[in-house]
Design a protein around this motif. Structure first.
Motif, mmCIF file in Angstrom:
data_model
loop_
_atom_site.group_PDB
_atom_site.id
_atom_site.type_symbol
_atom_site.label_atom_id
_atom_site.label_comp_id
_atom_site.label_asym_id
_atom_site.label_seq_id
_atom_site.Cartn_x
_atom_site.Cartn_y
_atom_site.Cartn_z
ATOM 1 N N MET A 172 0.833 -1.203 0.000
ATOM 2 C CA MET A 172 0.000 0.000 0.000
ATOM 3 C C MET A 172 0.866 1.251 0.000
ATOM 4 N N PHE A 173 1.954 1.253 0.815
ATOM 5 C CA PHE A 173 2.830 2.424 0.905
ATOM 6 C C PHE A 173 4.285 1.980 0.783
ATOM 7 N N TYR A 174 5.095 2.825 0.125
ATOM 8 C CA TYR A 174 6.533 2.575 0.007
ATOM 9 C C TYR A 174 7.260 3.903 0.159
ATOM 10 N N ASN A 190 -7.685 -1.246 1.178
ATOM 11 C CA ASN A 190 -7.822 -2.589 0.614
ATOM 12 C C ASN A 190 -6.480 -3.009 0.030
ATOM 13 N N LEU A 191 -5.826 -3.981 0.683
ATOM 14 C CA LEU A 191 -4.500 -4.402 0.267
ATOM 15 C C LEU A 191 -4.565 -5.308 -0.953
ATOM 16 N N SER A 192 -3.434 -5.393 -1.655
ATOM 17 C CA SER A 192 -3.305 -6.352 -2.747
ATOM 18 C C SER A 192 -3.113 -7.745 -2.161
ATOM 19 N N LEU A 197 1.418 -3.762 3.899
ATOM 20 C CA LEU A 197 0.918 -2.425 4.224
ATOM 21 C C LEU A 197 1.949 -1.349 3.933
ATOM 22 N N LEU A 198 3.202 -1.560 4.383
ATOM 23 C CA LEU A 198 4.213 -0.509 4.305
ATOM 24 C C LEU A 198 5.597 -1.119 4.153
ATOM 25 N N LEU A 224 -5.629 -0.710 10.580
ATOM 26 C CA LEU A 224 -4.489 -1.054 9.742
ATOM 27 C C LEU A 224 -4.351 -2.568 9.687
ATOM 28 N N ILE A 225 -4.175 -3.104 8.495
ATOM 29 C CA ILE A 225 -3.986 -4.537 8.307
ATOM 30 C C ILE A 225 -2.809 -4.731 7.364
ATOM 31 N N GLY A 226 -1.952 -5.721 7.666
ATOM 32 C CA GLY A 226 -0.882 -6.061 6.746
ATOM 33 C C GLY A 226 0.494 -6.014 7.374
ATOM 34 N N SER A 227 1.475 -6.432 6.610
ATOM 35 C CA SER A 227 2.849 -6.492 7.095
ATOM 36 C C SER A 227 3.570 -5.172 6.882
ATOM 37 N N ILE A 228 4.531 -4.898 7.771
ATOM 38 C CA ILE A 228 5.376 -3.711 7.696
ATOM 39 C C ILE A 228 6.824 -4.177 7.702
#
Length: 298
Positions: A172-174, A190-192, A197-198, A224-228
């Motif tokens: 989602m973010f880079y 909505n993540l891929s 996430l980041l 917030l959902i996903g890996s960082i």
């Protein structure tokens, strides 16, 4: 009530420069030439648009270039259809978009370069990053410094309040080769399929060993959902206020996580951070471990 069509190379639909100001509303802008954006400011120009339908086939539908300026959009739809460098929004300026629909069919949703900003309020936006250049990291929102001279060094700021953002490909973010701040409040993300996430890391811009990212992520009333992931030459300050995180943090560099009393963190994998502020009772381990400064805290 204007209809603007442009097919020539580098011929942007509406272009504002050198302190000029354009007001445009209830109009259609269609741009098909290579190197051309939809509506654009540069050199300190100002564009204020409302209820536009903008389509661009090569550069961003909402765009700025060297020298920056101010671009404010209310309502309408903005679609970019080109690959590589054809996001819905490209910022080397201060860009605000409200209550609009923004889509990039083959590129990132948003790119912010250097000391510039994008503010989204109740916007529906999506990207589908199809980057193929060597060293590229696929992501929906890129905060970076290319050192091309188009944008001054400083902090890239992305702010999203309400609305919905979808990543069709990549994180989602880079953040890379710049300082950055990401402010999120009540936005649906909505993540891929990769669930990222980041990413804060070095990439293909900047001088090797000096081109990490340095990010502050502020989440308020936000899920917030996903890996960082944070690499060894990068840093992250993650601040949760009345927010939730369901995911993991893999921090080789400096990673500080702060949870206020109304926030919580649910681990989805073992996680490593440099410092943790809050109560460990707010962290659900789910069979995984949280390491703080190298020592297992959970």
């Amino acid at each position: 009530d204007a209809t603007i069509e442009s097919s020539a190379q580098n011929a942007t639909g509406v272009f504002v420069y050198d302190g000029g100001t354009v007001y445009i509303s209830d109009s259609t802008v269609t741009v098909t030439g290579s190197g051309a954006g939809g509506v654009e400011v540069a050199g300190g120009g100002t564009l204020i648009g409302s209820n536009l339908t903008v389509t661009s086939a090569s550069k961003a539908a909402i765009r700025s270039d060297r020298g920056g300026g101010t671009l404010i959009i209310d309502g309408g739809s903005y679609t970019s259809t080109g690959t590589n460098g054809c996001p819905a929004i490209y910022s080397t300026a201060d860009i605000t978009v409200r209550s609009a629909v923004c889509v990039s069919t083959q590129s990132r949703a948003v790119i912010i370069e250097g000391k510039n900003t994008v503010t989204l309020e109740n916007v529906t936006i999506e990207g589908n990053d199809q980057s193929t250049k060597e060293g590229s990291v696929k992501a929906n929102v890129l905060l970076y410094q290319s050192a091309s001279g188009d944008a001054g060094d400083g902090t890239s700021v992305f702010t999203m309040t309400g609305g919905e953002m979808t990543s069709r490909s990549g994180a989602m973010f880079y953040c890379t080769n710049t300082d950055s701040v990401i402010n999120l409040s009540g936005a649906k993300l909505n993540l891929s399929e990769d669930g990222s996430l980041l990413i804060v890391s070095a990439g293909r811009w900047g001088r090797e060993g000096k081109n990490g990212g340095h990010c502050v992520l502020n989440a308020v009333d936000q899920a917030l959902i996903g890996s960082i992931v944070v690499d060894s030459i990068s840093s992250l300050q993650l601040n949760l206020t009345a927010s939730t995180l369901e995911g993991s943090v893999s921090g080789e560099g400096s990673v500080a996580v702060s949870l206020d009393e109304a926030s919580s963190w649910s681990l989805t994998a073992d996680s490593w951070v440099s410092s943790f502020e809050g109560s460990l009772l707010q962290v659900s381990a789910n069979g995984y471990h949280l390491y703080v400064n190298g020592e297992m805290a959970l």
